[in-house]
Design a protein around this motif. Structure first.
Motif, PDB file in Angstrom:
ATOM      1  N   TRP A  48      -5.833  -7.295  -1.544  1.00  0.00           N
ATOM      2  CA  TRP A  48      -4.709  -7.188  -0.620  1.00  0.00           C
ATOM      3  C   TRP A  48      -5.259  -7.417   0.778  1.00  0.00           C
ATOM      4  O   TRP A  48      -6.118  -6.693   1.237  1.00  0.00           O
ATOM      5  N   GLY A  68       0.169  -7.960  -4.118  1.00  0.00           N
ATOM      6  CA  GLY A  68       1.519  -7.963  -3.560  1.00  0.00           C
ATOM      7  C   GLY A  68       2.175  -9.299  -3.844  1.00  0.00           C
ATOM      8  O   GLY A  68       1.582 -10.185  -4.483  1.00  0.00           O
ATOM      9  N   ALA A  69       3.415  -9.452  -3.323  1.00  0.00           N
ATOM     10  CA  ALA A  69       4.147 -10.710  -3.538  1.00  0.00           C
ATOM     11  C   ALA A  69       3.743 -11.761  -2.498  1.00  0.00           C
ATOM     12  O   ALA A  69       3.490 -12.923  -2.835  1.00  0.00           O
ATOM     13  N   GLY A  70       3.673 -11.351  -1.241  1.00  0.00           N
ATOM     14  CA  GLY A  70       3.401 -12.302  -0.155  1.00  0.00           C
ATOM     15  C   GLY A  70       1.910 -12.626  -0.072  1.00  0.00           C
ATOM     16  O   GLY A  70       1.076 -11.728  -0.055  1.00  0.00           O
ATOM     17  N   MET A  94       9.180  -4.594  -7.652  1.00  0.00           N
ATOM     18  CA  MET A  94       9.639  -4.775  -6.272  1.00  0.00           C
ATOM     19  C   MET A  94      11.108  -5.192  -6.186  1.00  0.00           C
ATOM     20  O   MET A  94      11.799  -4.894  -5.216  1.00  0.00           O
ATOM     21  N   ARG A 226       8.377 -10.654   6.612  1.00  0.00           N
ATOM     22  CA  ARG A 226       7.187 -10.485   7.437  1.00  0.00           C
ATOM     23  C   ARG A 226       7.599 -10.403   8.903  1.00  0.00           C
ATOM     24  O   ARG A 226       8.559 -11.048   9.323  1.00  0.00           O
ATOM     25  N   HIS A 274       7.059  -0.802   6.689  1.00  0.00           N
ATOM     26  CA  HIS A 274       6.655  -1.744   5.634  1.00  0.00           C
ATOM     27  C   HIS A 274       6.636  -1.033   4.264  1.00  0.00           C
ATOM     28  O   HIS A 274       5.600  -0.960   3.594  1.00  0.00           O
ATOM     29  N   SER A 279       4.069  -2.243  -4.418  1.00  0.00           N
ATOM     30  CA  SER A 279       3.554  -2.738  -5.706  1.00  0.00           C
ATOM     31  C   SER A 279       3.271  -1.519  -6.570  1.00  0.00           C
ATOM     32  O   SER A 279       2.340  -0.766  -6.299  1.00  0.00           O
TER      33      SER A 279
HETATM   34  C1  GLV Z   1       4.412  -6.710   0.477  1.00  0.00           C
HETATM   35  O1  GLV Z   1       4.657  -6.869   1.624  1.00  0.00           O
HETATM   36  C2  GLV Z   1       4.207  -7.777  -0.459  1.00  0.00           C
HETATM   37  O2  GLV Z   1       4.132  -8.928  -0.039  1.00  0.00           O
HETATM   38  O3  GLV Z   1       4.104  -7.479  -1.660  1.00  0.00           O
END
Ligand code: GLV
Ligand code: NAP
Length: 311
Positions: A48, A68-70, A94, A226, A274, A279
């Protein structure tokens, strides 16, 4: 045989992740990245927001698996070799959290809670006329894993939904727009604009004065993508001049937001730290474990990022 995998978790101990991998994937020896004894043998990194030193320490990585997703925190590194696959988390709990986050905040404005909160501060008792949910128009920027989940959830609550993505989409009950040429048309009909775009060179600063001014007067913004999507001084200007009724931001350009940042005191702005969608350990570890197993078996993992498009 166990496979050593370095883990890097920005600014925090990764111990809870290490323990979860030990429980769920005992054939993977997930260790703090600085405790790996033979860095040249490490092929799969679990990360991360890794530092440049992370990539320098592991010269033979085949893939990095994001917690994470991003993936903007990985792709920003010039040291990331072209040969390394970047793999994102897909949903992993998520989607449900984003549904709750957006439903909560959309209802906040639809049901005038912002106005009632202000009234309570002033000991005022006045009812605002109700609006049927179908007359409160919600627009989602980004119709991927999370945006499409939120669109479906809000549509189920009776709201009128439209969405915007890069490629054309077909989502039941959601009016879909795609590409830069349809952005203005999309923005012109949105009372609550929800941002769930990935951060890329094409989406950075997309919530700017020009675009936010195209929303109908009195619209609200909810950004859980973001911080760099939003030009904060433009938001402040549009809140102060009344074009925007309110905004919610879960992500900021500087995180954590310093205590002396004037955004904390900005009228009409709700800030959360945030936390919109975390996750969750169990599904995330399961997904990452399955992806590493797939790669070890010579198969294609799920959630591979297209590096040239940035997500
Ligand atoms: C959180 O910000 C993600 O991208 O999982
Ligand atoms: P995703 O599955 O990759 O979906 C991205 C969506 O954005 C897709 O619909 C994509 O279009 C669209 N898109 C990308 N670039 C675009 C462009 N230039 N113009 C128009 N549309 C564009 O991402 P996701 O899993 O839904 O996650 C979205 C973001 O949420 C993440 O990247 C992350 O930054 C953020 N996030 C935040 C939190 C939090 O707690 N605040 C938690 C998790 C994730 P196509 O469908 O055409 O490709």
């Amino acid at each position: 045989m166990t496979i050593e995998c370095p883990i890097y978790y920005e600014e925090e101990s990764a111990q809870h992740w290490i323990d979860a991998f030990a429980r769920q994937c005992p054939h993977l020896d997930v260790k703090d990245w600085q405790q790996i004894e033979r860095p040249e043998d490490a092929h799969y990194g679990i990360v991360w927001r890794p530092s440049a030193e992370f990539f320098a320490r592991f010269p033979n990585l085949k893939a990095v698996l994001n917690l994470g997703a991003g993936v903007d925190g990985i792709l920003r590194h010039p040291q990331l070799p072209d040969s390394v696959e970047v793999i994102r988390l897909e949903n992993a709990g998520m989607g449900a959290q984003m549904n709750e986050y957006f439903a909560y905040h959309v209802m906040h404005y639809h049901r005038h809670m912002d106005r009632y909160n202000t009234q309570q501060d002033n000991a005022q008792w006045q009812v605002f006329p109700g609006i049927p949910a179908k007359d409160f128009r919600v627009g989602i920027l980004g119709l991927g894993e999370l945006g499409s989940s939120v669109a479906t959830c809000l549509q189920g609550l009776g709201y009128t939904l439209c969405g915007w993505s890069r490629s054309a989409k077909n989502l039941d009950g959601v009016k879909c727009y795609a590409g830069a040429e349809q952005l203005d048309q999309f923005l012109g009909q949105v009372d609550a604009l929800c941002c769930l775009l990935p951060l890329t060179d094409s989406t950075r600063d997309i919530l700017n004065k020009d675009n936010m001014s195209k929303l109908p007067k009195g619209a609200v913004i909810i950004n859980a993508a973001r911080g760099e999507h939003l030009v904060e001084e433009d938001l402040v200007e549009l809140l102060n001049n009344g074009h925007l009724r309110g905004a919610v931001v879960d992500t900021l350009r500087t995180e954590p937001l310093p205590a002396n940042n004037p955004l904390w005191k900005q009228p009409g702005l709700i800030i959360t730290p945030h936390c919109a969608a975390q996750s969750w350990l169990q599904p995330s570890v399961e997904q990452i474990g399955n992806n590493i197993d797939a790669m070890l078996a010579g198969q294609r993992p799920s959630g591979v990022v297209e590096r040239n498009r940035g997500y």
